[in-house]
Scaffold this active site. Structure first.
Site, PDB file in Angstrom:
ATOM      1  N   HIS A 178      -7.658  -5.349  -1.155  1.00 36.77           N
ATOM      2  CA  HIS A 178      -6.140  -4.337  -0.801  1.00 36.77           C
ATOM      3  C   HIS A 178      -5.396  -5.605  -0.215  1.00 36.77           C
ATOM      4  O   HIS A 178      -4.215  -5.143  -0.109  1.00 36.77           O
ATOM      5  CB  HIS A 178      -6.609  -3.195   0.073  1.00 36.77           C
ATOM      6  CG  HIS A 178      -5.441  -2.317   0.265  1.00 36.77           C
ATOM      7  ND1 HIS A 178      -4.824  -1.637  -0.930  1.00 36.77           N
ATOM      8  CD2 HIS A 178      -4.905  -1.754   1.427  1.00 36.77           C
ATOM      9  CE1 HIS A 178      -3.879  -1.104  -0.575  1.00 36.77           C
ATOM     10  NE2 HIS A 178      -4.054  -1.098   0.798  1.00 36.77           N
ATOM     11  N   SER A 237       0.831  -1.037  -0.220  1.00 39.95           N
ATOM     12  CA  SER A 237       0.054  -0.053   0.079  1.00 39.95           C
ATOM     13  C   SER A 237       0.992   1.173  -0.032  1.00 39.95           C
ATOM     14  O   SER A 237       1.698   1.482  -0.879  1.00 39.95           O
ATOM     15  CB  SER A 237      -0.801  -0.095   1.149  1.00 39.95           C
ATOM     16  OG  SER A 237      -2.061   0.936   0.949  1.00 39.95           O
ATOM     17  N   ASP A 282      -9.596  -4.474  -5.209  1.00 39.41           N
ATOM     18  CA  ASP A 282      -9.123  -3.594  -4.372  1.00 39.41           C
ATOM     19  C   ASP A 282      -9.852  -2.224  -4.524  1.00 39.41           C
ATOM     20  O   ASP A 282      -9.975  -1.628  -5.642  1.00 39.41           O
ATOM     21  CB  ASP A 282      -7.718  -3.185  -4.653  1.00 39.41           C
ATOM     22  CG  ASP A 282      -6.959  -2.456  -3.550  1.00 39.41           C
ATOM     23  OD1 ASP A 282      -7.680  -1.755  -2.708  1.00 39.41           O
ATOM     24  OD2 ASP A 282      -5.844  -2.402  -3.367  1.00 39.41           O
TER      25      ASP A 282
END
Length: 320
Positions: A297, A182, A268
């Protein structure tokens, strides 16, 4: 579980916004100024009950020489170094919480994120720089100009972490991998783009990719921070996007020359696949890409880690 464009379209999707004029000069000056600010790398060995690793509490100079905290976990006879950057809102936590790559025999630098570490893990690094009006969170902090952006500081910290490795016990002359998930994935890609000393890079579902597309494609944070800001500052859309273009990883990744691996969750909603593919499709040489059609995610999670362990053995250690 598709939440974005079909995979066939993702594979050819291009970022609709051009890179800012003078972007390379902007980053060269940013890094030169931060390196010139000085500061020492300090690694204090800690007494710790982990019996197979040595633990050092590290401080290194980041953006503007600001002190950044990290853990340096060192196994016996380490071969290669893994520098890990962390996801949005998290900090370095405690040493025993992140031992994965040290357990694989790498020197392991776990880098704190300035001004974060109060959502899912504790952090120890303040951000001493102020900002003007912004939405709660990090994405719009300092959005008045490229020079004041929070993410200019954080991406600089990532590059300076790679600088610091050579001054850590057992770190000199070691090949270096940068990895992250991320926000951490965005930092890893930026570090690979901006530091020639990176040997290989890995990003799982990276943030800050194709920002203008991502804010339109998802109802989830952190991109909703930008949506909230633009909903209030209705006349600043182009100005804000032009500023954020300076930290949009899709504009930085064309500078990557090392082997790179990226994974994408096609479900995601936090980092939309089209934004990530805007970065993937801008890279030459092309990265090794894994898509997870039924994941969000989290991407491949532990499956990504298992594949990455083999990838690092090959690209960092030259093992087949």
């Amino acid at each position: 579980m598709l939440v974005d464009l079909p995979l066939e379209q993702l594979r050819t999707y291009r970022h609709p916004r051009p890179a800012p004029a003078g972007l390379r000069g902007f980053w060269d000056e940013t890094l030169a100024t931060s390196r010139a600010a000085g500061g020492e790398v300090v690694a204090q060995r800690l007494a710790h009950p982990m019996r197979t690793l040595t633990v050092h509490d590290v401080t290194f100079p980041g953006f503007a020489g600001d002190p950044i905290r990290a853990w340096w976990l060192l196994p016996p006879e380490a071969r290669g170094v893994v520098v890990e950057f962390l996801g949005y809102g998290g900090g370095r936590g405690l040493p025993h919480e992140r031992i994965l790559w040290a357990a694989h025999g790498y020197g392991y630098l776990v880098v704190d994120s300035r001004g974060q570490g109060a959502i899912w893990n504790a952090g120890d690094t303040p951000d001493p720089h102020g900002a003007g009006a912004s939405a709660p969170g990090m994405l719009t902090r300092g959005i008045e100009s490229p020079e004041t952006l929070y993410y200019r500081r954080l991406l600089t910290d990532a590059v300076r972490a790679v600088d610091a490795v050579a001054q850590l016990p057992g770190g000199a002359d070691q090949p270096i991998a940068v990895v992250g998930h991320s926000q951490g994935g965005a930092m890893a890609l930026a570090a690979a783009a901006l530091h020639l000393g990176v040997t290989t890079a890995f990003a799982r579902t990276p943030f800050l990719c194709g920002i203008s597309r991502s804010v339109e494609a998802t109802p989830e944070g952190p991109y909703t921070e930008l949506g909230s800001y633009l909903a209030t500052h209705r006349d600043r859309t182009e100005q804000a996007l032009a500023v954020l273009d300076h930290v949009d990883v899709a504009h930085l990744v064309p500078w990557i020359t090392c082997p790179t691996r990226v994974t994408v969750g096609l479900g995601d909603l936090i980092c939309p696949p089209s934004g990530i593919f805007a970065a993937i499709n801008a890279m030459d040489p092309a990265p090794d890409v894994t898509t997870w059609p039924y994941n969000g995610h989290e991407g491949g999670g532990a499956y990504d880690d298992a594949a990455l362990a083999l990838w690092l053995d090959h690209h960092l250690r030259g093992e087949e």
